[in-house]
Design a protein around this motif. Structure first.
Motif, PDB file in Angstrom:
ATOM      1  N   CYS A  96       0.980  -1.125   0.354  1.00  0.00           N
ATOM      2  CA  CYS A  96      -0.064  -0.392  -0.056  1.00  0.00           C
ATOM      3  C   CYS A  96       1.195   1.571   0.154  1.00  0.00           C
ATOM      4  CB  CYS A  96      -0.540   0.092   0.793  1.00  0.00           C
ATOM      5  SG  CYS A  96      -2.472  -0.955   0.804  1.00  0.00           S
ATOM      6  N   PHE A  97       2.360   1.001  -0.249  1.00  0.00           N
ATOM      7  CA  PHE A  97       3.375   2.056   0.085  1.00  0.00           C
ATOM      8  C   PHE A  97       3.439   2.459  -1.371  1.00  0.00           C
ATOM      9  CE2 PHE A  97       7.276   4.165  -0.206  1.00  0.00           C
ATOM     10  CZ  PHE A  97       6.564   4.675   1.542  1.00  0.00           C
ATOM     11  N   VAL A  98       3.490   3.969  -1.657  1.00  0.00           N
ATOM     12  CA  VAL A  98       3.502   4.847  -3.392  1.00  0.00           C
ATOM     13  C   VAL A  98       4.809   5.724  -2.821  1.00  0.00           C
ATOM     14  CG1 VAL A  98       2.368   5.485  -5.753  1.00  0.00           C
ATOM     15  CG2 VAL A  98       1.310   3.546  -4.114  1.00  0.00           C
ATOM     16  N   ALA A  99       5.276   5.694  -3.343  1.00  0.00           N
ATOM     17  CA  ALA A  99       6.223   6.633  -3.219  1.00  0.00           C
ATOM     18  C   ALA A  99       6.192   7.772  -4.417  1.00  0.00           C
ATOM     19  CB  ALA A  99       8.220   5.762  -3.380  1.00  0.00           C
ATOM     20  N   ALA A 100       6.823   8.846  -4.107  1.00  0.00           N
ATOM     21  CA  ALA A 100       6.367   9.922  -4.839  1.00  0.00           C
ATOM     22  C   ALA A 100       7.143  10.038  -6.088  1.00  0.00           C
ATOM     23  CB  ALA A 100       6.613  11.715  -3.797  1.00  0.00           C
ATOM     24  N   ASP A 101       8.225   9.023  -6.116  1.00  0.00           N
ATOM     25  CA  ASP A 101       8.336   9.369  -7.242  1.00  0.00           C
ATOM     26  C   ASP A 101       8.092   8.621  -8.406  1.00  0.00           C
ATOM     27  OD1 ASP A 101       9.432   6.782  -6.577  1.00  0.00           O
ATOM     28  OD2 ASP A 101      11.661   7.508  -6.861  1.00  0.00           O
TER      29      ASP A 101
END
Length: 106
Positions: A96-101
């Motif tokens: 569920c973690f989505v990095a900004a890049d």
């Protein structure tokens, strides 16, 4: 349908008083790694990370959402606190973690 009039903004300290279908938790603090202390005192953490350093307040914020929770913040800064490390690890492990890049996802 919903409109902007339906949006409420509350401080983390007041989150216990509010339940909502969707919660956007903004962790607006951002501190470069060079300024983070690896073994900081509770007072230093509270001064630099505010409510994010208080496990009880973060727990309240996380449990206010009925249907969806979105945490927006600087993961490097979040990981400077033990609760932040646990959050980013949990959401990474569950996919569920989505990095900004890589946002928006394609």
């Amino acid at each position: 349908g919903a409109s902007l009039r339906d949006v409420r903004v509350v401080l983390l300290q007041d989150a216990a008083l509010v339940r909502a279908d969707v919660v956007l938790l903004s962790t607006v603090r951002s501190l470069p790694a060079s300024r983070q202390l690896t073994s900081a005192s509770g007072m230093w953490l509270a001064e630099h990370f505010g409510a994010l350093a208080d496990r009880r307040l973060v727990n309240v914020a996380l449990t206010r959402a009925r249907r969806a929770l979105c945490i927006i913040g600087n993961s490097e800064t979040l990981e400077a606190t033990s609760v932040g490390r646990q959050l980013t690890q949990y959401y990474t492990d569950t996919g569920c973690f989505v990095a900004a890049d890589v946002w928006p996802p394609r």
